[in-house]
Design a protein around this motif. Structure first.
Motif, PDB file in Angstrom:
ATOM      1  N   MET A 215       0.841  -1.199   0.000  1.00 44.51           N
ATOM      2  CA  MET A 215       0.000   0.000   0.000  1.00 44.51           C
ATOM      3  C   MET A 215       0.875   1.249   0.000  1.00 44.51           C
ATOM      4  SD  MET A 215      -2.875   1.089   2.757  1.00 44.51           S
ATOM      5  CE  MET A 215      -1.714   0.900   4.096  1.00 44.51           C
TER       6      MET A 215
ATOM      7  N   TRP B  50       3.923   1.540  -1.120  1.00 50.65           N
ATOM      8  CA  TRP B  50       4.547   1.690  -2.437  1.00 50.65           C
ATOM      9  C   TRP B  50       3.546   2.221  -3.457  1.00 50.65           C
ATOM     10  CZ3 TRP B  50       4.096  -0.028  -7.444  1.00 50.65           C
ATOM     11  CH2 TRP B  50       5.208   0.200  -8.272  1.00 50.65           C
ATOM     12  N   GLY B  51       2.343   1.675  -3.418  1.00 48.33           N
ATOM     13  CA  GLY B  51       1.306   2.107  -4.342  1.00 48.33           C
ATOM     14  C   GLY B  51       0.980   3.587  -4.183  1.00 48.33           C
ATOM     15  N   ASN B  52       0.880   4.023  -2.949  1.00 40.23           N
ATOM     16  CA  ASN B  52       0.578   5.430  -2.696  1.00 40.23           C
ATOM     17  C   ASN B  52       1.679   6.346  -3.205  1.00 40.23           C
ATOM     18  OD1 ASN B  52      -1.964   5.817  -1.488  1.00 40.23           O
ATOM     19  ND2 ASN B  52      -1.231   4.952   0.451  1.00 40.23           N
TER      20      ASN B  52
ATOM     21  N   HIS C  60       3.937   5.715  -5.561  1.00 43.26           N
ATOM     22  CA  HIS C  60       4.359   5.608  -6.960  1.00 43.26           C
ATOM     23  C   HIS C  60       3.216   5.509  -7.959  1.00 43.26           C
ATOM     24  CE1 HIS C  60       8.532   5.161  -5.725  1.00 43.26           C
ATOM     25  NE2 HIS C  60       8.106   4.352  -4.759  1.00 43.26           N
ATOM     26  N   LEU C  61       1.984   5.699  -7.472  1.00 45.61           N
ATOM     27  CA  LEU C  61       0.839   5.587  -8.373  1.00 45.61           C
ATOM     28  C   LEU C  61       0.977   6.503  -9.585  1.00 45.61           C
ATOM     29  CD1 LEU C  61      -1.945   4.368  -8.926  1.00 45.61           C
ATOM     30  CD2 LEU C  61      -2.949   6.226  -7.607  1.00 45.61           C
TER      31      LEU C  61
END
Lengths: 134, 134
Positions: A102, A104-106, A108-109
């Motif tokens: 989560m 990482w997603g936040n 690098h989205l």
DNA sequence: CGGGATCCAAGAGGATACTG
DNA sequence: CAGTATCCTCTTGGATCCCG
């Protein structure tokens, strides 16, 4: 602690990450686990929390997570029925992985989306010359 | 740093983990990334490192990782051809996630397998009474 | 060597209707 | 409420052959 190569081969996995992705790699599994991190949820609660998932898919993914011992399914014998899903002790052990995903997603989205956008425009401009370029 | 709900909705993601699993959730992607962590690899090197993957699947998964900007594809114009795959700077940022997945897989592989074995024997013994049990 | 093209089988996944 | 059952479609993925 290393897992022997023989054991991995015997069970069809040739790499430890393969086993992990097999558990959480389902289209909705990581999202389900994310929502269960904050506490037990009922079936229709999860449906609302996960727009886009169909009833059938949610059921199937929950079954697999249950089979793998990641989540617990608590049935209350009453009318109307009530079923609560929660992380098992084993499931709790995977929480750090979900949290890191989560995070990482936040962070690098934006990069992901711009990379895809760029790839899409390039694809329409340059049909196919994967070998001849460069 | 939080991502706004609007932005997530706009791009089809309702949760940050959904984006991450979209990147590494492919059947072989996490394994490919795992092998690229230790340095650049040629196409046939990866094939040997990943038993079970077909040429076609390896190609397709590599293309998607390349499209998402995770890996870099370096073509050497020579005969016979030589192509090297490596993590991009962006790809390096996801390494901790892969490492944590590998760590979890190594530590819990036995639990996964025993849970599945148990589920399988129970499935053959007890056909279907998901509602009537308990 | 590192693919692309094509064909085909299997499985994932959606829509709808029905049930304890 | 929380599913199951059925049907149907679309994508995934394997096998095979060909190419620069």
């Amino acid at each position: 602690m290393e897992v022997s190569r023989d054991q991995l081969l015997h069970n069809g996995y040739h790499c430890a990450v393969e086993a992990t992705i097999d558990i959480i790699g389902g289209k909705w599994k990581s999202v389900i686990l994310y929502h269960l991190m904050s506490g037990k949820k009922r079936f229709n609660e999860l449906r609302k929390l996960i727009p886009g998932v169909t009833q059938r898919m949610l059921t199937l993914q929950l079954r697999e997570l249950e089979r793998d011992g990641i989540i617990h399914r608590e049935i209350y014998k009453q009318v109307p029925p009530k079923v609560e899903y929660s992380l098992s002790d084993f499931g709790e052990s995977i929480v750090p992985v979900i949290e890191l995903m989560m995070k990482w997603g936040n962070e690098h989205l934006d990069d992901i989306l711009s990379a895809r956008e760029k790839a899409e425009t390039e694809a329409t401009e340059t049909p196919q010359l994967r070998y001849t370029t460069k």
